[in-house]
Write a protein that holds these residues in place. Structure first.
Motif, mmCIF file in Angstrom:
data_model
loop_
_atom_site.group_PDB
_atom_site.id
_atom_site.type_symbol
_atom_site.label_atom_id
_atom_site.label_comp_id
_atom_site.label_asym_id
_atom_site.label_seq_id
_atom_site.Cartn_x
_atom_site.Cartn_y
_atom_site.Cartn_z
ATOM 1 N N LEU A 82 0.808 -1.224 0.000
ATOM 2 C CA LEU A 82 0.000 0.000 0.000
ATOM 3 C C LEU A 82 0.838 1.270 0.000
ATOM 4 N N CYS A 83 2.145 1.129 -0.220
ATOM 5 C CA CYS A 83 3.074 2.261 -0.094
ATOM 6 C C CYS A 83 3.263 3.071 -1.372
ATOM 7 N N LEU A 84 2.443 2.858 -2.390
ATOM 8 C CA LEU A 84 2.560 3.581 -3.661
ATOM 9 C C LEU A 84 3.925 3.382 -4.310
ATOM 10 N N GLY A 85 4.497 2.188 -4.145
ATOM 11 C CA GLY A 85 5.762 1.865 -4.779
ATOM 12 C C GLY A 85 6.989 2.399 -4.084
ATOM 13 N N ARG A 86 6.826 3.039 -2.930
ATOM 14 C CA ARG A 86 7.973 3.638 -2.251
ATOM 15 C C ARG A 86 8.832 2.608 -1.533
ATOM 16 N N GLY A 87 8.256 1.499 -1.127
ATOM 17 C CA GLY A 87 8.963 0.526 -0.308
ATOM 18 C C GLY A 87 8.857 0.886 1.161
ATOM 19 N N ASN A 88 8.978 -0.109 2.025
ATOM 20 C CA ASN A 88 8.788 0.114 3.456
ATOM 21 C C ASN A 88 9.829 1.037 4.068
ATOM 22 N N ILE A 89 11.074 0.909 3.640
ATOM 23 C CA ILE A 89 12.134 1.708 4.263
ATOM 24 C C ILE A 89 11.962 3.187 3.936
ATOM 25 N N GLU A 90 11.738 3.498 2.674
ATOM 26 C CA GLU A 90 11.527 4.900 2.304
ATOM 27 C C GLU A 90 10.242 5.438 2.925
ATOM 28 N N THR A 91 9.211 4.610 2.964
ATOM 29 C CA THR A 91 7.958 5.042 3.593
ATOM 30 C C THR A 91 8.168 5.327 5.070
ATOM 31 N N ALA A 92 8.885 4.451 5.747
ATOM 32 C CA ALA A 92 9.174 4.665 7.167
ATOM 33 C C ALA A 92 9.930 5.975 7.369
ATOM 34 N N ARG A 93 10.881 6.249 6.487
ATOM 35 C CA ARG A 93 11.652 7.493 6.597
ATOM 36 C C ARG A 93 10.717 8.703 6.502
ATOM 37 N N GLN A 94 9.785 8.655 5.573
ATOM 38 C CA GLN A 94 8.862 9.779 5.418
ATOM 39 C C GLN A 94 7.902 9.893 6.601
ATOM 40 N N VAL A 95 7.475 8.764 7.134
ATOM 41 C CA VAL A 95 6.591 8.780 8.302
ATOM 42 C C VAL A 95 7.322 9.366 9.507
ATOM 43 N N ILE A 96 8.564 8.968 9.698
ATOM 44 C CA ILE A 96 9.365 9.526 10.793
ATOM 45 C C ILE A 96 9.565 11.021 10.600
ATOM 46 N N ASP A 97 9.883 11.427 9.380
ATOM 47 C CA ASP A 97 10.073 12.850 9.093
ATOM 48 C C ASP A 97 8.792 13.650 9.336
ATOM 49 N N ALA A 98 7.638 12.984 9.204
ATOM 50 C CA ALA A 98 6.356 13.644 9.443
ATOM 51 C C ALA A 98 6.064 13.811 10.932
ATOM 52 N N GLY A 99 6.919 13.231 11.777
ATOM 53 C CA GLY A 99 6.762 13.407 13.220
ATOM 54 C C GLY A 99 5.969 12.335 13.931
ATOM 55 N N VAL A 100 5.604 11.270 13.214
ATOM 56 C CA VAL A 100 4.874 10.169 13.854
ATOM 57 C C VAL A 100 5.820 9.429 14.809
ATOM 58 N N LYS A 101 5.340 9.091 15.997
ATOM 59 C CA LYS A 101 6.195 8.511 17.030
ATOM 60 C C LYS A 101 5.925 7.039 17.323
ATOM 61 N N SER A 161 -4.466 5.555 5.170
ATOM 62 C CA SER A 161 -4.651 6.992 5.361
ATOM 63 C C SER A 161 -3.327 7.721 5.537
ATOM 64 N N ILE A 162 -2.263 6.943 5.793
ATOM 65 C CA ILE A 162 -0.931 7.536 5.889
ATOM 66 C C ILE A 162 -0.053 7.074 4.733
ATOM 67 N N ILE A 163 0.183 5.771 4.641
ATOM 68 C CA ILE A 163 1.222 5.296 3.718
ATOM 69 C C ILE A 163 0.777 5.279 2.257
ATOM 70 N N SER A 164 -0.530 5.375 2.009
ATOM 71 C CA SER A 164 -1.009 5.391 0.626
ATOM 72 C C SER A 164 -1.216 6.812 0.102
ATOM 73 N N GLN A 165 -0.742 7.797 0.858
ATOM 74 C CA GLN A 165 -0.904 9.181 0.437
ATOM 75 C C GLN A 165 0.332 9.671 -0.319
ATOM 76 N N PRO A 166 0.146 10.414 -1.389
ATOM 77 C CA PRO A 166 1.295 10.908 -2.156
ATOM 78 C C PRO A 166 2.258 11.742 -1.316
ATOM 79 N N ASP A 167 1.712 12.565 -0.419
ATOM 80 C CA ASP A 167 2.533 13.396 0.466
ATOM 81 C C ASP A 167 2.218 13.010 1.905
ATOM 82 N N ILE A 168 3.048 12.148 2.472
ATOM 83 C CA ILE A 168 2.798 11.633 3.823
ATOM 84 C C ILE A 168 2.839 12.754 4.856
ATOM 85 N N GLY A 169 3.802 13.640 4.719
ATOM 86 C CA GLY A 169 3.905 14.751 5.666
ATOM 87 C C GLY A 169 2.657 15.607 5.685
ATOM 88 N N ALA A 170 2.135 15.937 4.499
ATOM 89 C CA ALA A 170 0.923 16.751 4.419
ATOM 90 C C ALA A 170 -0.276 16.002 4.997
#
Length: 220
Positions: free
Chosen positions: A23-42, A195-204
């Motif tokens: 469900l990561c829109l082709g980003r892969g888990n590692i890149e998705t995790a990086r974006q989720v962390i950068d978005a401030g999710v704890k 609602s998080i990982i399938s969004q084009p802009d995770i931070g937004a």
């Protein structure tokens, strides 16, 4: 991170992100995790059902290291051995997985353990076992989890919201369209996949949901 620290993050961070590469829109888990962390999710959970043990270990180890560096609680879904191997802060188990007592015995006292629940009896069982928190749902129909239970009953929702001593995260179809309603009902933790990982802009997406929760809190 010690169990008490992970539990504190669970209690103070309303957004709980679950990773799943399909469900990561082709980003892969590692890149998705990086974006989720950068978005401030704890609080981040790694949930992969169809990769080999070694593939999951390689990914989860990298994500665990990223989480630890950023001060983020990292939770492994289902697999006690993977959780131990990659140094996860927590383990989340379902009703058909290894029982809480067995998971606790293997994982030791410092690991956060969550249990999936759908009914009043399952909540009571998790509380009796000593779970650190429960995942409760699905709240709404969801396509993110193919083996999901039926939507929780109104009776189970009322019961769940009376269990003030049991930390709880609601899951299943949760997203910006219903978070305000769930918050006003009394829920304070929201576990989400698409609602998080399938969004084009995770931070937004995360900022938008925090704004919704902040407004719901102000409205009371």
């Amino acid at each position: 991170m010690k169990r008490e620290e992970s539990l504190h993050q669970f209690l103070t961070e309303p957004i709980y992100c679950i990773l799943g590469e399909a469900l990561c829109l082709g980003r892969g888990n590692i890149e998705t995790a990086r974006q989720v962390i950068d978005a401030g999710v704890k609080v981040i959970q790694y949930r992969e059902k169809h990769k080999s043990w070694r593939e999951k270990y390689a990914e989860a180890s990298q994500i665990a290291a990223m989480c630890h560096k950023a001060g983020v609680t990292f939770i492994m879904n289902d697999s006690v051995d993977l959780a131990i191997a990659c140094g996860a802060d927590g383990i989340h188990v379902g009703q058909d997985d290894a029982p809480y007592s067995f998971v606790r015995r293997l994982a030791g006292p410092d690991v956060l353990i969550g249990v999936s629940t759908n009914t009043i009896d399952e909540i009571k069982g998790a509380i009796a076992d000593g779970a650190d928190y429960v995942g409760f749902g699905p709240m709404y129909p969801t396509q993110s989890k193919k083996d999901a239970n039926d939507v929780v009953s109104d009776e189970a929702i009322r019961y769940a919201l009376t269990q003030n001593d049991m930390p709880l995260t609601c899951i299943g179809g949760v997203g910006p369209e219903n978070m305000a309603h769930l918050y006003k009902e009394g829920f304070r933790s929201f576990a989400m996949i698409s609602s998080i990982i399938s969004q084009p802009d995770i931070g937004a997406a995360v900022r938008h949901m925090r704004d919704i929760l902040s407004k719901a809190a102000q409205e009371g």
